[in-house]
Design an enzyme around this catalytic site. Structure first.
Site, short mmCIF file in Angstrom:
data_model
loop_
_atom_site.label_atom_id
_atom_site.label_comp_id
_atom_site.label_asym_id
_atom_site.label_seq_id
_atom_site.Cartn_x
_atom_site.Cartn_y
_atom_site.Cartn_z
N GLY A 10 0.83 -1.21 0.00
CA GLY A 10 0.00 0.00 0.00
C GLY A 10 0.87 1.25 0.00
N GLY A 13 2.95 1.67 3.63
CA GLY A 13 3.78 0.47 3.81
C GLY A 13 4.91 0.39 2.78
N THR A 36 -5.13 -6.19 -2.15
CA THR A 36 -6.49 -5.71 -2.42
C THR A 36 -6.39 -4.63 -3.51
N ASP A 59 -3.72 -13.09 3.61
CA ASP A 59 -4.65 -12.30 4.40
C ASP A 59 -4.21 -12.29 5.86
N THR A 123 -4.22 6.01 13.55
CA THR A 123 -4.58 7.29 12.91
C THR A 123 -5.15 8.31 13.91
N ASP A 124 -5.03 9.58 13.56
CA ASP A 124 -5.62 10.64 14.39
C ASP A 124 -7.15 10.58 14.39
N GLU A 125 -7.73 9.85 13.41
CA GLU A 125 -9.20 9.82 13.31
C GLU A 125 -9.84 9.13 14.52
N TYR A 148 -14.71 3.51 9.40
CA TYR A 148 -13.25 3.32 9.32
C TYR A 148 -12.59 3.67 10.66
N ALA A 150 -13.89 3.93 13.57
CA ALA A 150 -14.32 3.04 14.66
C ALA A 150 -13.56 1.72 14.60
N LYS A 152 -10.54 1.31 13.38
CA LYS A 152 -9.16 1.57 13.82
C LYS A 152 -9.12 1.73 15.34
N ARG A 212 -7.56 19.47 8.03
CA ARG A 212 -6.71 18.29 8.16
C ARG A 212 -5.27 18.76 8.36
N ASN A 247 -9.73 22.42 3.82
CA ASN A 247 -9.67 21.77 2.50
C ASN A 247 -9.60 22.80 1.37
N HIS A 274 -19.00 13.83 8.26
CA HIS A 274 -17.66 14.38 7.93
C HIS A 274 -17.02 15.09 9.14
P1 NAD Z 1 -3.54 1.66 1.74
O1 NAD Z 1 -5.01 1.48 1.60
O2 NAD Z 1 -2.79 2.43 0.73
O3 NAD Z 1 -2.83 0.22 1.84
C1 NAD Z 1 -3.35 -0.82 2.60
C2 NAD Z 1 -2.57 -2.08 2.26
O4 NAD Z 1 -3.06 -3.15 3.08
C3 NAD Z 1 -2.75 -2.54 0.81
O5 NAD Z 1 -1.50 -2.90 0.25
C4 NAD Z 1 -3.66 -3.76 0.91
O6 NAD Z 1 -3.45 -4.71 -0.12
C5 NAD Z 1 -3.27 -4.30 2.28
N1 NAD Z 1 -4.33 -5.10 2.89
C6 NAD Z 1 -5.64 -4.74 3.04
N2 NAD Z 1 -6.33 -5.75 3.62
C7 NAD Z 1 -5.43 -6.73 3.86
C8 NAD Z 1 -5.53 -8.02 4.46
N3 NAD Z 1 -6.70 -8.47 4.92
N4 NAD Z 1 -4.42 -8.78 4.55
C9 NAD Z 1 -3.23 -8.32 4.06
N5 NAD Z 1 -3.09 -7.13 3.48
C10 NAD Z 1 -4.17 -6.33 3.38
O7 NAD Z 1 -3.33 2.27 3.19
P2 NAD Z 1 -2.30 3.39 3.70
O8 NAD Z 1 -2.86 4.72 3.40
O9 NAD Z 1 -0.95 3.03 3.25
O10 NAD Z 1 -2.42 3.18 5.27
C11 NAD Z 1 -1.62 2.21 5.94
C12 NAD Z 1 -1.95 2.23 7.43
O11 NAD Z 1 -1.71 3.53 7.96
C13 NAD Z 1 -3.41 1.90 7.74
O12 NAD Z 1 -3.43 1.11 8.90
C14 NAD Z 1 -4.04 3.25 8.01
O13 NAD Z 1 -5.12 3.14 8.90
C15 NAD Z 1 -2.87 4.01 8.63
N6 NAD Z 1 -2.88 5.46 8.46
C16 NAD Z 1 -3.05 6.01 7.21
C17 NAD Z 1 -2.99 7.41 7.07
C18 NAD Z 1 -3.15 8.07 5.71
O14 NAD Z 1 -3.21 9.29 5.65
N7 NAD Z 1 -3.18 7.33 4.61
C19 NAD Z 1 -2.79 8.23 8.20
C20 NAD Z 1 -2.64 7.62 9.44
C21 NAD Z 1 -2.67 6.25 9.56
O1 DAU Z 2 -6.30 11.54 9.28
C1 DAU Z 2 -5.67 10.34 8.90
C2 DAU Z 2 -6.55 9.68 7.89
O2 DAU Z 2 -6.43 10.44 6.70
C3 DAU Z 2 -6.21 8.21 7.62
O3 DAU Z 2 -6.42 7.47 8.79
C4 DAU Z 2 -7.06 7.65 6.48
O4 DAU Z 2 -6.65 6.34 6.16
C5 DAU Z 2 -6.91 8.54 5.26
O5 DAU Z 2 -7.75 8.10 4.24
C6 DAU Z 2 -7.22 9.99 5.62
O6 DAU Z 2 -8.62 10.18 5.90
P1 DAU Z 2 -9.42 11.50 5.44
O7 DAU Z 2 -10.84 11.16 5.34
O8 DAU Z 2 -9.04 12.68 6.26
O9 DAU Z 2 -8.72 11.71 4.00
P2 DAU Z 2 -9.31 11.92 2.53
O10 DAU Z 2 -8.12 12.03 1.64
O11 DAU Z 2 -10.36 10.96 2.17
O12 DAU Z 2 -9.97 13.36 2.67
C7 DAU Z 2 -9.26 14.49 3.14
C8 DAU Z 2 -10.25 15.63 3.27
O13 DAU Z 2 -10.70 16.02 1.96
C9 DAU Z 2 -11.51 15.27 4.03
O14 DAU Z 2 -11.94 16.39 4.79
C10 DAU Z 2 -12.53 14.95 2.95
C11 DAU Z 2 -12.12 15.87 1.82
N1 DAU Z 2 -12.36 15.32 0.47
C12 DAU Z 2 -11.91 14.08 0.17
C13 DAU Z 2 -12.11 13.53 -1.07
C14 DAU Z 2 -11.63 12.12 -1.40
C15 DAU Z 2 -13.00 16.10 -0.49
O15 DAU Z 2 -13.39 17.27 -0.23
N2 DAU Z 2 -13.20 15.57 -1.73
C16 DAU Z 2 -12.79 14.30 -2.08
O16 DAU Z 2 -13.01 13.85 -3.22
#
Ligand code: NAD
Ligand code: DAU
Length: 342
Positions: A10, A13, A36, A59, A123-125, A148, A150, A152, A212, A247, A274
């Site tokens: 992902g 990762g 996935t 998995d 996550t901060d969420e 999501y 909930a 986490k 954010r 945003n 939201h």
């Molecule tokens: P992502 O969706 O890009 O990647 C998730 C990865 O997990 C994918 O490679 C997918 O194939 C794998 N995966 C999903 N289900 C699986 C399963 N059952 N078994 C094995 N592999 C599986 O996610 P990301 O944005 O890289 O986030 C990674 C982690 O960081 C998550 O736990 C997320 O909650 C956390 N996080 C993300 C953000 C953000 O802004 N993206 C911020 C804070 C924390």
């Molecule tokens: O805060 C950490 C989290 O950040 C992670 O735990 C999540 O995995 C990651 O997806 C992300 O969640 P958000 O919901 O904050 O991120 P997203 O990129 O979906 O949206 C960021 C902000 O932008 C949010 O307020 C929703 C808004 N948005 C998002 C999308 C996809 C829009 O206005 N339009 C859009 O199309």
């Protein structure tokens, strides 16, 4: 050191694996990833020939596979999750299976395999929407609002319970919104940048005033590696970005860098439930000695450049049928025809 990384195909990762291979010559990495829709072997194409790296397709919620992949590992860094809030609103099932059950399976396997460190990436969420000028600290109660968040929060509780009940050496990290290379183009920033590159409108949810805190993924993965080495077992560490933006402000920054007209920003109905604002107090991590290295403006500029020069990475992802079908429902009542957005 041999470590198990889950979810290494992902966004975060894959950046973590690349960082570890670059900075730790002695490392051996097993990547357990189900591949996935969000898992993409292309994310690690450049290191796929590295003998220190090995991908197991499987998995995390399968106990036999989890134990097999973990055998002989000193540490686990657990990223695997369903990660997109909008998808969790449409269908929470996979979030419960992977994020909650999958995490418990890994915790049980880690106990059986006697791993010395288990980093649970969260996550901060989980703190919920934060009012005024407050910032969430690690001791705050959890008030997750989306399915999501909930799921986490549930996984955070399970990780903590494994530490309290069984003494499993767990550390939890909670980060703010990441951005950078290899982020799936369903998330706000890559969707915005790639839509602008395609001359399509970016769908801004609601009034665009949600806040954010933006964290460059390269700082996030360096912080996780730092916590893996220096963090206190049983501890929780917030990892913030120190760049809080509405945003609307974020869209404006990107538009200015890319030279895009305001007419390419389309107001669409708000995301259900939201969260208005996330903000982290990460002084605990800073006191531990971690230093952030990437100023926001430079990182944003580099990220835009990356998407400009990696069209062959993101175009096929945006074209895939599953992706389009998933979101159609969300926009069918919107002010902008779905076909113009995705
Ligand atoms: P992502 O969706 O890009 O990647 C998730 C990865 O997990 C994918 O490679 C997918 O194939 C794998 N995966 C999903 N289900 C699986 C399963 N059952 N078994 C094995 N592999 C599986 O996610 P990301 O944005 O890289 O986030 C990674 C982690 O960081 C998550 O736990 C997320 O909650 C956390 N996080 C993300 C953000 C953000 O802004 N993206 C911020 C804070 C924390
Ligand atoms: O805060 C950490 C989290 O950040 C992670 O735990 C999540 O995995 C990651 O997806 C992300 O969640 P958000 O919901 O904050 O991120 P997203 O990129 O979906 O949206 C960021 C902000 O932008 C949010 O307020 C929703 C808004 N948005 C998002 C999308 C996809 C829009 O206005 N339009 C859009 O199309």
């Amino acid at each position: 050191m041999r470590i198990l990384v889950t979810g290494g195909l992902g966004f975060i990762g894959s950046n973590f694996i690349r960082y570890m291979l670059q900075t730790s010559p002695e490392i051996r990495i097993i990547n357990l990833d189900l591949q996935t829709y969000a898992g993409n072997p292309e994310n690690l194409k450049d290191v796929s020939g590295d003998k220190r790296y090995f991908w197991v397709r499987g998995d995390i919620s399968d106990p036999a596979i989890a134990r097999q992949a973990m055998a002989g590992c000193e540490a686990v860094v657990h990223f695997a999750a369903e990660s997109h809030v909008d998808r969790s609103i449409l269908d929470p099932g996979p979030f419960l299976k992977t994020n909650v059950l999958g995490t418990q399976v890994l915790l049980d396997a880690a106990r059986a395999e006697k791993v010395k460190r288990f980093i649970h990436v969260s996550t901060d969420e989980v703190y919920g929407s934060i009012s005024g000028r407050r910032r969430s600290s690690e001791k705050d109660p959890l008030f997750p609002n989306s399915p999501y968040a909930a799921s986490k929060a549930a996984s955070d509780h399970l990780a903590r319970a494994a530490f309290i009940t069984h003494g499993l050496p767990v550390i939890i990290t909670r980060a703010s919104n990441n951005f950078g290379p290899y982020q799936y183009p369903e998330k706000a920033l890559p969707l915005m940048i790639t839509n602008f590159l395609e001359n399509k409108p970016y769908p801004l949810y609601g009034d665009g005033l949600n806040v954010r805190d933006w964290l460059y993924v390269k700082d996030h993965v360096a912080a996780i590696a730092y916590v893996l080495k220096h963090g206190e077992v049983g501890g929780i560490y917030n990892i913030g970005g120190d760049t809080s933006l509405k945003n609307k402000e974020l869209v404006s920054c990107v538009r200015k860098i890319m030279g895009i007209s305001p007419s390419l920003v389309a107001s669409v109905p708000d995301r259900l439930g939201h969260d208005r604002r996330y903000a982290l107090n990460d002084s605990k991590l800073r006191k531990l000695g971690f230093k952030f290295a990437h100023p926001f403006e430079k990182a944003l500029f580099e990220t835009i450049e990356w998407y400009k020069t990696h069209e062959s990475w993101w175009r096929p992802l945006k074209k895939s049928d599953g992706y389009a079908a998933y979101y159609q429902k969300q926009y069918e009542k919107g002010t902008v025809p779905f076909s113009e957005i995705r």
